[in-house]
Each structure stands twice: as C-alpha cells, then as structure tokens.
Design a protein around this motif. Structure first.
Motif, PDB file in Angstrom:
ATOM      1  N   HIS A 119       0.836  -1.207   0.000  1.00  0.00           N
ATOM      2  CA  HIS A 119       0.000   0.000   0.000  1.00  0.00           C
ATOM      3  C   HIS A 119       0.872   1.259   0.000  1.00  0.00           C
ATOM      4  O   HIS A 119       0.692   2.143  -0.847  1.00  0.00           O
ATOM      5  N   GLU A 120       1.806   1.328   0.927  1.00  0.00           N
ATOM      6  CA  GLU A 120       2.620   2.546   1.033  1.00  0.00           C
ATOM      7  C   GLU A 120       3.535   2.721  -0.177  1.00  0.00           C
ATOM      8  O   GLU A 120       3.766   3.845  -0.630  1.00  0.00           O
ATOM      9  N   HIS A 156       1.658   3.984  -3.076  1.00  0.00           N
ATOM     10  CA  HIS A 156       1.429   5.429  -2.924  1.00  0.00           C
ATOM     11  C   HIS A 156       2.550   6.274  -3.542  1.00  0.00           C
ATOM     12  O   HIS A 156       2.337   7.435  -3.871  1.00  0.00           O
TER      13      HIS A 156
HETATM   14 ZN   LIG Z   1      -2.741   5.159   2.161  1.00  0.00          ZN
END
Ligand SMILES: [Zn+2]
Length: 964
Positions: free
Chosen positions: A408-409, A412
C-alpha cells in the motif's frame, strides 16, 4: 496512508482428533519458511555519504539586521538561507491580529489562487530537550494574479520575523492576521505583487515538538534491552499538520520542491525524503544535515526521522536503494520486510511503467504510530510490528498484514505522491488505488502464499457492511469543514474505493486497466488530478464504455445497488434499487452496473445494467443463472425463492460446484437479505449445511461467523443446540490431516478458525489439548507462530487467575512487540471481569502500553462478551482523557466509538449509548459515525426481537434431524 487493521479475533483457528494426540505436534511445527540466505547488505550508506561529501561548516552566521521601521519588519536584501542560527528570536515586529472564532465545523476557507509556491528552503533547528524548533524558511513564490497579500497556513507556530523580496524590492509588511479557524496566516503588503513575477518570502519561526501525541513533529520512544528509554523524533504531517512544523501552503495541489536541513543529536541519524547531501558537526556536537532537493511534491508528504536506529540495505532490481530502519536489537527482524519492499519497488515500476522517481526509499519502524503506515515520499514510516515481521517468528497472518501495508505505502509513491489529488474530496483516488494496488501487489508477489484473497475478501466485506447504512456517504463528497478532511479517511475512501476500482479492473480487463493507469500517471506526473482525469485515461484506452459515465454513478452516490432478478419465459428481468439496512427505500439512487453473470453450462457474460434495469436472455438448457461472478461487483442480488432453493441444493449436492468466491457470495447475500427482511433467514441457515464439506477459508469464515452471531442471540438451551450444529459443521476440518503445510495460508487460516470455533463450542478434546499447549507455552516452550495466538487466548479464557498473572508477567518480561501483543491478546480473553478491569487500567499507562496498542486491546476486550460493557463504561467514563489523547488523530477516535457498540445486542445497551451521545458535546466531530452505530444497533435489536424464535426453532429442528 494506511489505517491500522482491526485485530481479528473471531476469524482465525485449529484442532486435532479426539483420540489422537497430534495437536501437540501441530503446535510444535517448525517455522514456516525455509529461509534462503539472501545477502542483506548492512547499510553503510550514511558512512559512504560521509566519505563522499565535503564536510562543510557554516561559514557565516550572518546576523540578521534588525531594522525596525514603523510597523514593518525589514531585513537585508535577499538574505540567503545560510543565515541559520538565530541567537534570539524577537517578538513580532508588525501589527498582528487574530480571528479567533475557532470552530472546526464552520465552512473551510481555502488558500487564494493568487500565489503559488515553487520552492522551499527550510532549516529546522530542534531543541530536543526543550521540545521546540527554531526554524527558518525561504519560499520562492510565483504571483499568478496581482495581489497585495500573501496567505499561507500555520498552526501553533510563532512567526517572529518575516520579509518579502522581489523585483529588486523589499516589501514592507503592513500587518498580519491569524485566522485560527482556518489555520491561515494573512500577510498584508504595502505594495502589490505583479502577476507572472517571482518573489521570496522569508520566515523566522518557532514551532513545537509534540509530546505524548502522534502528529506534527513528535517525540516517540522505545525501551532498549537494558530497559532504558530511547527517544526518536518523527513527523506525521498528513493530512494537514505540515503547517504545525513550518508555515506553508498546505494544500495538496500546492506542489513545490523542498531543500530541507535539520540538526540532529550526537549518535543519531537524520532521515528525510531525499538522500543526505552534506552534513556538518556543530560546536555543540550536534550535526547539521542537509538533504538533496526533492522532486515536486505536496507538503503533507514531507518527512523527517531523527533516531539512533540502524539499518539494513538492499538494492531493488532496478537500482533503487531500499533501507529498513529500527533499533540495533531489532534490525535483523526487518529482513523479510526489506525483501518485500525491494520486490514491490520493481513490481510497481514495471506495472506503472514509470521507474521509482527517487534514488532511495527508507522504511522506518516507528514504535508509537497513529496509523499503520505513512507514505512520505522516499521515507515511509510504518508501525513497528509491521516492519519487524521475521517469518521465523511471526504468523502468516502478520506476514500478510506486513505485505499488505508495505505494498500500500509503496504503491502510494506513484498514486498519491507522483500524481496527487487536487483536493481532499478526491482522497479516494490515492487511498482506493493504493489499497487496490496493494491487493494486486500481494497477488503478483505472493502468488504461492495466496495472501491476496484474504486481503481482498476482508476489505470488500468491510466496505459493503459500512456502506449499507443510511448514514454512509458518497466516495466523493464536498469538504465543508476542517474536520471533514480527517473524516474522509474511512472505509469508504479506502475499501469501497478499492472494491470499485477492482470492479472496473474486472469489467474492462487487466490489459485496458493497466494501460489506462499508465496513461494517467504519465500525463499527470508531478502534478494533480481528479476523478474526471482518471476516467478519461481509461476511456481513451477502452472506447467500449464511457468509464466516466459509469463511475460517476458510483462515486457521487452513497450505498450500492440491490439487484432483483426474475425469470420470465426465457428472459431475465433485472431491476435495481439501493441496498440499505432498515429504511424504506426512498432513495432514488441508481447505478450503471458492470454486471457479470454465469449459467450452469459454463456460460459467462458481462453486461452493463442500465439505470432503469435490464433484460437479458436466459441461455437455452439452463436451470439457473447466478450474478456477480467471483464476487467482483459491489452489489447484492436477490433471486426468486425457487432459485435460492436451487442454490441451496446445488451446494449440498456438489459443494465445489461454484468457485469459493461465489460460495462466499451466496452465503453473504442470503444472510444480508435476511437481515433486511427481503429473504427468509432459513434460506441462509439451510445453505450453511453444506459447510461441513467446505475447506476454503473465505466461504467457511463467511458462513461460520454469521452462524456464531445467530447463536449468540438465542436463549441458553437453543444456544447449546447451535453449538452442536456448528461442531457438526467443523467435523471434516476437525479431523483433517494435522500436518499443515505452513506455507499454505488457506489451510493455516482454516485450522485457526476451526480451533477457535471448536473452543467456543466447548468441545472438550480441543479444550484439553489447548490447555496442555498453553501450559507448555507458559513454561517457555515455543509453539508454531501461527497457532500460538489462539492457544494463548483460549488458554487464558479457560484458565484461572494465576494463569492470567503469569501471562501478565510474561508481558512485562518480553521485549519484542509481537510477543507483547500476543500476551495482551491473551489477557484480553479472560472471562473474569475483575481481571479485565485490571487490564483496562494497565493499558492506560503509557509507560507500559503504547497508545496505538491501547486502542487495539480495547477492541479485543470489547469483542470478549464479558468485556463489551466494561469497555463501553470505561471509554465513556474516561472520554475526556481519550479525546485529549486521540482526538486529533484520524483513525483512533472512530474506532473507539465503534468498537463496543458493534458488539452490543440489547435494548439496555442501546439506551446507554443513546444517552451518552445525547449529552456529549465533544462528539460533534463524529456525529455521523455515532448516528450510524446507533441506527445499526437499533436495527440489530429489532431484527433479533423479530427473528429469535424462528432461528431457535431452526436450530432445534436441525439438531433433531441430524440427531445431534
Ligand atoms: Zn494510504
């Protein structure tokens, strides 16, 4: 940014045969992974940098001329940022005023569009003992339209001097004004700035190092092996706290480059978004660290970490330096996370067809963090136990969680960092995509472990549950107040958005989807975009559907559709209405629905359902039609009763006939339709009979947990019958071969779930085995990391006070987060109210339990039936304390509000909740959430009241029929 995940207690387990003492062998299984001795470079990068850079001393400590003129501040012409050290900061030298009608609910005021920042040079000189920061910045700004004012954000910062230069002029500042409500700072100039011209804004300021809270630039801490407290200093600036550290244009579209420097303590290292460019030792022994200039980015992505951490380093296959940072004692435990992170960098670089734009990525384990992870560009900060996930010691479930947060990070870094939403109302663009990309990442990276399925399934289920309330909200909604920005960070922006993107992915196909994403990222890189820009990119690569037209019906309306399918002659009539719990459907919301259906002869077809519904031909020679293939759509389907009965029969006769996703889908829809009285609950109950032959976690978990809820609403004799039926369903999994492949997450999750459910149903052989395993654990034997959480929790729940005290002692003795968490989960499972009350006091002691853990443990105690009311009473009676501790964080307060209420079932509990919400004024920020939880509880109680007898009769009859 990633919310921390709910600690699931009910959906995980294992067991062994009554006449076979194999459980011990299960519990003693060796660690999962045959760890290859990957060569991990213990990083010497800082040292290399030290060798390569020139030691620079600040050659000048130019004294700032302090010409006081009438009501203005003036400085020497265009001073450089090297004027770092201010011996003293003077009080304001300009007229200032304050607008102080501070209410966070009033309409938010945005920055005017006359000024655009281009580049910041920021020097921060923290005083780590006195806990403040002396700062200085030079902001290069571009005037877009003629104006005589500059407006930027600041909060809890004293600006002590300032100057504006440009066009060879020094501008006089007539006066300044602080707007507390909007956290805006107005600077009124004596002359106009001219459109198209560049200016420099110089600011000397003093900001705070935050203590005992986890936002802004704050002090975190950990205890080393010698039990000494060590401090570290960390930023958490998203969404709107950069303005607490340095004055800035703190909106996501105000992108700039940043040249940052910070002083660090002796023995500490300083990290920021970019690599260190130079450093100098200062006379006081501190180090001035300067970082390379960043790429163009938003203020909320700026990050610093000053710590005594060490690192491991590794290069991704495309040459990016990746390092993991934590304390010296723990650093080896980050090896698996480091491997994952480097792999994700390469994966996403290829998938998005854009190389990771920075030369390095640091991932720092923060011992005390308010979110699971934060995607600061090039400097991901992450909850400690997510980064310290050594597969030798942590469970597959923890590993899956680490894999998900890291993906997820790292996703990003493209979604959110490279292309950023224009404004917070499109938060979902970054959070929904990062969540979906993390699902894709887990799918590609961990194909053998099959992690993706559980992550997707849990997120999808959570989103649909949250979004079935009348108090839900559209994915895209206007931001009207400051608090609206933070309240956007919820299940809708993360999980529903991810499910929506997943639905689109399956509808237009992976190839078109990836092309559209690549086009979007390339077009808007280093800039900002909104949902329309994204839809256009998809439509350009796939002209079969107008993606914007379809998606707009999903992002501007709350809830999701209920499709009703009726067969007439050889046609299937599909109509739609909003699915909403408990209300007469007055909503006129309608959707364009990417629909997929299949029939018994393997026929699969996709179709877009119109706003007014659609007719589809029923293929010849088929006796059934099922929609929502593989549960990829965000909608529920109600079939005619004959067809529901057909599905019940099919599952009984051929349990593997449908895919596991489809089986889970049928269980899920039949259950929720019964909860809104659109389907007789007996359809769901009859359907669960096939679970005796179910070996897939997704479907089994879906059915068994709903049965457990239904059992919990029954009078005692019937509850015992329900337990017998559930034990009957566990049989085939209970007596499965106990040699679990510890690589197979499905089998591991099934074992843990079966173990928990058999214990809940008081199955004596299992309880006996667990008791033995628990005692072995108390005596220091190591058990399989996958099973030990369940063993400790169940062991405590059936144990006595001495056992509880021994687990508490273990908690104080162990050093690592995973072991501490394991003990706390066990303590929270006690059935003794006195011990739970003691635990509630312990977890409020910040010296013993970190605040982020406190919320998670409260959640666990609330899930314990003995603890639900205790937790509610405790939270409400300490409300101010909780509010002061967590009130400014994004995820903690909503969780505190919900965690007890969602476990409640009685009228008395409802009355207590309503009473509390009716008089507590400090709940205004969370009014909608409180209303949602109250409504949900009210509906649950009403449903129980109306259906309890029927459910009781069903369990009585099934036990009679099966002779249980
Ligand atoms: Zn996030």
């Amino acid at each position: 940014m990633h919310s921390y995940q709910r600690v699931e207690k009910d959906d995980v387990a294992d067991i062994s045969r009554e006449d076979n003492n194999v459980f011990r062998s299960l519990a003693m299984l060796p660690a999962k992974m045959n760890k290859k001795a990957d060569i991990i470079l213990i990083s010497i990068v800082v040292a290399i940098v030290v060798l390569l850079i020139t030691m620079t001393l600040l050659t000048s400590q130019d004294k700032i001329k302090q010409e006081n003129t009438h009501n203005t501040s003036t400085f020497e012409a265009n001073p450089t940022i090297s004027n770092l050290y201010l011996n003293s900061l003077l009080s304001s030298q300009f007229n200032s005023s304050i607008i102080e009608n501070d209410t966070t609910f009033d309409r938010i005021e945005r920055l005017p569009d006359e000024i655009k920042p281009l580049h910041y040079e920021i020097d921060l000189q923290p005083n780590y003992q006195q806990l403040y920061i002396i700062g200085r910045s030079k902001i290069e700004i571009l005037c877009l339209n003629r104006t005589d004012r500059i407006v930027l954000h600041k909060k809890d910062i004293d600006i002590q001097r300032m100057a504006v230069y440009g066009n060879g002029l020094k501008y006089h500042i007539l006066h300044v004004q602080q707007d507390l409500k909007n956290e805006l700072f107005h600077i009124q100039l004596d002359h106009h700035l001219i459109g198209g011209h560049h200016y420099q804004l110089h600011l000397w300021f003093k900001s705070q190092i935050v203590v005992n809270r986890r936002y802004g630039f704050y002090r975190s801490y950990y205890q080393n092996r010698s039990k000494q407290t060590r401090y570290l200093y960390v930023t958490q600036l998203s969404p709107t706290d950069a303005r607490m550290v340095f004055p800035c244009f703190d909106e996501p579209s105000m992108k700039s480059t940043f040249k940052l420097s910070i002083t660090s303590l002796p023995g500490y290292s300083a990290l920021s978004n970019m690599p260190v460019q130079s450093y100098s030792i200062l006379p006081n022994g501190h180090t001035l660290v300067s970082f390379a200039t960043t790429v163009k980015m938003s203020t909320y992505l700026v990050g610093f970490v000053v710590s005594d951490f060490e690192n491991l380093a590794r290069y991704s296959s495309n040459g990016i330096l990746v390092r993991t940072w934590t304390s010296k004692e723990n650093i080896k435990q980050t090896q698996d996370a480091l491997k994952l992170a480097t792999a994700y960098i390469s994966l996403f670089s290829n998938l998005f067809n854009i190389t990771f734009p920075l030369p390095k990525l640091d991932l720092v384990a923060i011992p005390d963090f308010a979110v699971a992870g934060m995607e600061n560009w090039g400097l991901i900060t992450i909850m400690q136990d997510k980064l310290l996930c050594d597969m030798q010691y942590c469970s597959m479930r923890n590993y899956a969680s680490t894999a998900s947060v890291l993906a997820h990070e790292i996703a990003h870094q493209w979604f959110g960092n490279l292309v950023t939403m224009k404004w917070w109302n499109d938060l979902w663009l970054k959070e929904g995509f990062a969540t979906f990309a993390s699902q894709l990442g887990c799918k590609f990276m961990n194909r053998d472990l099959n992690l993706c399925r559980f992550i997707v399934s849990a997120a999808h289920e959570n989103a649909m549950q949250f979004d079935s309330s009348i108090y839900s909200h559209p994915i895209h909604q206007p931001i009207e107040s400051q608090i609206n920005i933070k309240s956007q960070f919820d299940s809708i922006s993360y999980r529903k958005a991810a499910s929506l993107i997943r639905m689109l992915y399956h509808y237009i196909g992976p190839s078109s989807f990836v092309q559209g994403i690549q086009k979007f990222l390339r077009k808007y890189e280093y800039g900002n975009a909104n949902n329309h820009d994204l839809w256009r990119s998809f439509t350009e690569v796939n002209n079969l559907i107008n993606v914007g037209e379809v998606m707009d019906t999903w992002i501007y309306q709350k809830n999701y559709p209920l499709l009703t399918m009726k067969i007439k002659s050889n046609m299937v009539n599909i109509s739609q209405s909003p699915f909403m719990e408990g209300r007469v459907h007055t909503s006129r919301a309608r959707w364009l629905i990417p629909f997929c259906y299949m029939t018994e002869n393997g026929f699969i077809q996709r179709k877009l359902i119109d706003l007014n519904g659609s007719m589809i031909p029923l293929p010849p020679s088929t006796s059934w039609i099922k929609g929502n293939c593989n549960r990829t759509g965000i909608y529920r389907i109600n079939y005619e009763i004959d067809l529901w009965q057909k599905f019940v029969d099919l599952l009984q006769q051929q349990p593997q006939y449908f895919s596991s996703h489809d089986r889970a889908n049928l269980l899920d829809d039949s259950y929720y339709l019964s909860r809104v009285d659109l389907l007789n609950v007996e359809i769901f109950l009859n359907m669960t009979r096939y679970l005796i032959a179910e070996h897939d976690y997704e479907a089994f978990n879906m059915g068994i947990l709903r049965l457990k809820f239904l059992a919990s609403i029954l009078d005692e004799p019937f509850k015992q019958k329900a337990k017998k039926f559930i034990l009957y369903l566990l049989r085939s999994n209970l007596y499965q071969n106990n040699q679990v492949d510890e690589y197979d997450i499905n089998k591991i999750m099934m074992k843990v779930l079966v173990l928990r459910m058999a214990s809940w149903a008081e199955y004596k052989p299992v309880l006996y085995q667990i008791k033995r395993a628990f005692q072995r654990w108390l005596h220091g034997y190591s058990l399989s990391p996958n099973l030990v959480p369940a063993i400790v929790e169940i062991g405590v729940s059936i144990g006595d006070e001495d056992d509880w005290n021994r687990v508490l002692k273990r908690y104080y003795e162990v050093d690592d987060d995973h072991s501490k968490k394991l003990c706390m989960k066990g303590l929270a499972a006690s059935k003794n109210p006195k011990l739970l009350k003691r635990l509630l006091e312990i977890i409020m002691d910040e010296k013993q339990v970190k605040p982020d853990q406190t919320v998670q443990i409260l959640d666990l105690i609330a899930k314990n039936p003995v603890g639900t009311d205790l937790v509610w009473k405790f939270i409400t009676s300490h409300w101010d304390q909780f509010y002061n501790r967590y009130g400014k964080e994004i995820f903690s307060m909503p969780k505190l509000i919900s965690l007890s209420i969602c476990q409640m079932k009685t009228e008395m509990q409802l009355q207590n909740v309503e009473l509390f919400f009716s008089y507590n004024k400090r709940l205004q920020n969370y009014k909608r959430l409180a209303e949602m939880e109250i409504e949900r509880l009210r509906l649950k109680i009403r449903w129980i009241h109306r259906h309890q007898q029927q459910v009781q009769s069903w369990f009585r009859n099934i036990c009679r029929e099966l002779k249980l």
